[in-house]
Design a protein around this motif. Structure first.
Motif, PDB file in Angstrom:
ATOM      1  N   ASP A 115      52.675  82.737  51.976  1.00 30.69           N
ATOM      2  CA  ASP A 115      52.924  81.294  52.082  1.00 30.69           C
ATOM      3  C   ASP A 115      54.558  80.909  52.209  1.00 30.69           C
ATOM      4  OD1 ASP A 115      54.025  81.256  49.361  1.00 30.69           O
ATOM      5  OD2 ASP A 115      52.362  80.196  48.586  1.00 30.69           O
ATOM      6  N   TYR A 116      54.856  79.418  52.567  1.00 29.97           N
ATOM      7  CA  TYR A 116      56.006  79.477  53.097  1.00 29.97           C
ATOM      8  C   TYR A 116      57.160  79.812  51.890  1.00 29.97           C
ATOM      9  CZ  TYR A 116      60.529  77.149  54.074  1.00 29.97           C
ATOM     10  OH  TYR A 116      61.942  77.169  54.312  1.00 29.97           O
ATOM     11  N   ALA A 117      56.853  79.773  50.616  1.00 24.09           N
ATOM     12  CA  ALA A 117      57.677  79.990  49.701  1.00 24.09           C
ATOM     13  C   ALA A 117      58.309  81.643  49.822  1.00 24.09           C
ATOM     14  CB  ALA A 117      57.282  79.686  48.211  1.00 24.09           C
ATOM     15  N   GLY A 118      57.320  82.343  50.190  1.00 24.98           N
ATOM     16  CA  GLY A 118      57.694  83.741  50.254  1.00 24.98           C
ATOM     17  C   GLY A 118      58.535  84.092  51.799  1.00 24.98           C
ATOM     18  N   ASP A 119      58.372  83.360  52.477  1.00 22.98           N
ATOM     19  CA  ASP A 119      59.336  83.392  53.747  1.00 22.98           C
ATOM     20  C   ASP A 119      60.835  83.390  53.322  1.00 22.98           C
ATOM     21  OD1 ASP A 119      57.031  83.464  55.178  1.00 22.98           O
ATOM     22  OD2 ASP A 119      57.070  81.350  56.274  1.00 22.98           O
ATOM     23  N   LEU A 120      60.811  82.145  52.881  1.00 23.42           N
ATOM     24  CA  LEU A 120      62.364  82.042  52.318  1.00 23.42           C
ATOM     25  C   LEU A 120      62.982  83.157  51.123  1.00 23.42           C
ATOM     26  CD1 LEU A 120      64.990  80.357  52.231  1.00 23.42           C
ATOM     27  CD2 LEU A 120      64.082  78.811  50.801  1.00 23.42           C
ATOM     28  N   LEU A 121      62.013  83.135  50.379  1.00 22.23           N
ATOM     29  CA  LEU A 121      62.294  84.184  49.035  1.00 22.23           C
ATOM     30  C   LEU A 121      62.488  85.584  49.731  1.00 22.23           C
ATOM     31  CD1 LEU A 121      62.935  84.910  46.198  1.00 22.23           C
ATOM     32  CD2 LEU A 121      60.444  85.428  45.913  1.00 22.23           C
ATOM     33  N   TYR A 122      61.604  86.182  50.485  1.00 21.06           N
ATOM     34  CA  TYR A 122      61.996  87.641  50.737  1.00 21.06           C
ATOM     35  C   TYR A 122      63.159  87.733  51.869  1.00 21.06           C
ATOM     36  CZ  TYR A 122      57.751  88.791  48.187  1.00 21.06           C
ATOM     37  OH  TYR A 122      57.121  89.086  47.142  1.00 21.06           O
ATOM     38  N   ALA A 123      63.381  86.636  52.766  1.00 19.25           N
ATOM     39  CA  ALA A 123      64.424  86.560  53.666  1.00 19.25           C
ATOM     40  C   ALA A 123      65.664  86.766  52.906  1.00 19.25           C
ATOM     41  CB  ALA A 123      64.093  85.543  54.505  1.00 19.25           C
ATOM     42  N   THR A 124      65.542  86.126  51.832  1.00 22.00           N
ATOM     43  CA  THR A 124      66.898  85.932  50.836  1.00 22.00           C
ATOM     44  C   THR A 124      67.001  87.322  50.392  1.00 22.00           C
ATOM     45  OG1 THR A 124      66.587  83.689  50.683  1.00 22.00           O
ATOM     46  CG2 THR A 124      67.877  84.614  49.457  1.00 22.00           C
ATOM     47  N   LEU A 125      65.954  87.732  49.824  1.00 17.65           N
ATOM     48  CA  LEU A 125      66.086  89.331  49.116  1.00 17.65           C
ATOM     49  C   LEU A 125      66.591  90.174  50.073  1.00 17.65           C
ATOM     50  CD1 LEU A 125      63.011  89.222  46.634  1.00 17.65           C
ATOM     51  CD2 LEU A 125      65.307  88.470  46.166  1.00 17.65           C
ATOM     52  N   LEU A 126      66.011  90.134  51.347  1.00 12.99           N
ATOM     53  CA  LEU A 126      66.508  91.148  52.172  1.00 12.99           C
ATOM     54  C   LEU A 126      67.955  90.975  52.589  1.00 12.99           C
ATOM     55  CD1 LEU A 126      63.289  91.081  54.479  1.00 12.99           C
ATOM     56  CD2 LEU A 126      64.147  93.077  53.459  1.00 12.99           C
ATOM     57  N   GLU A 127      68.329  89.865  52.605  1.00 12.37           N
ATOM     58  CA  GLU A 127      69.781  89.509  52.975  1.00 12.37           C
ATOM     59  C   GLU A 127      70.744  90.010  51.905  1.00 12.37           C
ATOM     60  OE1 GLU A 127      70.540  85.540  53.934  1.00 12.37           O
ATOM     61  OE2 GLU A 127      72.614  85.823  53.723  1.00 12.37           O
ATOM     62  N   TYR A 128      70.358  89.948  50.666  1.00 17.31           N
ATOM     63  CA  TYR A 128      71.141  90.309  49.606  1.00 17.31           C
ATOM     64  C   TYR A 128      70.905  91.798  48.866  1.00 17.31           C
ATOM     65  CZ  TYR A 128      73.445  85.963  50.096  1.00 17.31           C
ATOM     66  OH  TYR A 128      74.143  85.126  50.548  1.00 17.31           O
ATOM     67  N   GLY A 129      70.044  92.668  49.702  1.00 17.54           N
ATOM     68  CA  GLY A 129      69.790  94.041  49.495  1.00 17.54           C
ATOM     69  C   GLY A 129      68.934  94.088  48.252  1.00 17.54           C
ATOM     70  N   PHE A 130      68.080  92.895  47.790  1.00 16.27           N
ATOM     71  CA  PHE A 130      66.997  93.195  46.673  1.00 16.27           C
ATOM     72  C   PHE A 130      65.768  93.684  47.382  1.00 16.27           C
ATOM     73  CE2 PHE A 130      70.178  90.384  44.690  1.00 16.27           C
ATOM     74  CZ  PHE A 130      70.553  91.134  43.574  1.00 16.27           C
ATOM     75  N   ALA A 131      65.724  93.867  48.595  1.00 22.83           N
ATOM     76  CA  ALA A 131      64.404  94.438  49.166  1.00 22.83           C
ATOM     77  C   ALA A 131      64.676  95.156  50.285  1.00 22.83           C
ATOM     78  CB  ALA A 131      63.390  93.135  49.601  1.00 22.83           C
ATOM     79  N   LYS A 132      63.939  95.868  50.942  1.00 23.68           N
ATOM     80  CA  LYS A 132      64.176  96.793  52.033  1.00 23.68           C
ATOM     81  C   LYS A 132      62.568  96.705  52.835  1.00 23.68           C
ATOM     82  CE  LYS A 132      63.856 101.162  50.090  1.00 23.68           C
ATOM     83  NZ  LYS A 132      64.284 102.515  49.807  1.00 23.68           N
ATOM     84  N   GLY A 133      62.823  96.938  54.274  1.00 21.66           N
ATOM     85  CA  GLY A 133      61.479  96.845  54.994  1.00 21.66           C
ATOM     86  C   GLY A 133      61.224  95.589  55.872  1.00 21.66           C
TER      87      GLY A 133
END
Ligand code: SF4
Length: 233
Positions: A89-107
């Motif tokens: 859902d939308y909340a994930g779009d913003l959360l995961y984009a932000t985590l990817l930007e700050y190095g808290f996620a990859k892929g």
């Protein structure tokens, strides 16, 4: 930043506890009966959408992470459907984009649990594990589910930072840490030091909050920029 006294008797007292971790249940059973209203809602969703996850959504990410993100509860068409927090859902779009930007996620986040996205030094959980009607859990339901948040915190031995998404997550996290909410009032961008842990507040990254500009992507990014800077010290 507020500094919170942590000398109260409490389950976590601002400190992650690894001892006895193997004995703690960090996740409920698929048919957890503790909240009758939510169990009924879950059963109705199973009957209506049998292909969906429709169960308490487990935390996502490794227990040895330094950062824990605490959301409110699964969204009906998001985590309740897919089985991964903030996925679909939308909340994930913003959360995961932000985590990817700050190095808290990859892929690459593709809004499905088999998209291969992994978290880096980060874990995501919810204050309430089952989807509530209208995204609004009752106080008794938040209280019942807190035992799993407590166990989640206590089984993260390297935990240094918690981001609470919204007031409910903030207050339940404080209680999980054995702290009074009056000592650390919720405000977007506020930080609260509790022993070795720092709690960061953010408005929830829901579509409603972003559509109404209560939360802009820039406001959300600034929280994670601060977490990243603090963890890099
Ligand atoms: S919200 Fe938590 S405590 Fe309540 S039924 Fe679901 S898993 Fe159990």
């Amino acid at each position: 930043m507020t500094t919170i006294s942590t000398n109260e008797s409490s389950p976590a007292r601002g400190q992650p506890v690894a001892a006895g971790a193997a004995l703690l249940r960090t996740g409920p059973d698929r048919d957890c009966p503790l909240c009758p209203r939510l169990a009924d809602f879950r059963e109705a969703a199973r009957a209506r959408e049998p292909q969906w996850f429709n169960a308490p959504v487990p935390s996502f990410g490794d227990t040895d992470a330094a950062l824990l993100i605490v959301g409110l509860a699964p969204g009906m068409q998001g985590a309740n459907r897919t089985g991964r927090p903030f996925t679909g859902d939308y909340a994930g779009d913003l959360l995961y984009a932000t985590l990817l930007e700050y190095g808290f996620a990859k892929g690459v986040y593709q809004a499905r649990p088999d998209d291969g996205l992994t978290l880096v030094d980060c874990r995501i959980s919810n204050a309430v594990r089952c989807v509530p009607p209208q995204n609004k859990p009752l106080p008794a339901e938040i209280n019942s589910c807190r035992q799993f948040l407590i166990a989640t915190i206590q089984t993260m031995p390297r935990l240094r930072a918690i981001v609470a998404l919204g007031r409910v997550a903030h207050e339940s996290t404080l209680k999980a840490l054995g702290l009074r909410s009056s000592a650390a009032p919720f405000a977007h961008g506020a930080t609260h030091q509790a022993g070795a842990l720092r709690l960061y507040d953010s408005y929830h990254c829901s579509r409603y909050n972003t559509n109404t500009r209560v939360l802009t992507p820039e406001m959300f990014r600034s929280v994670f920029a601060q977490v990243r800077a603090d963890l890099n010290k």
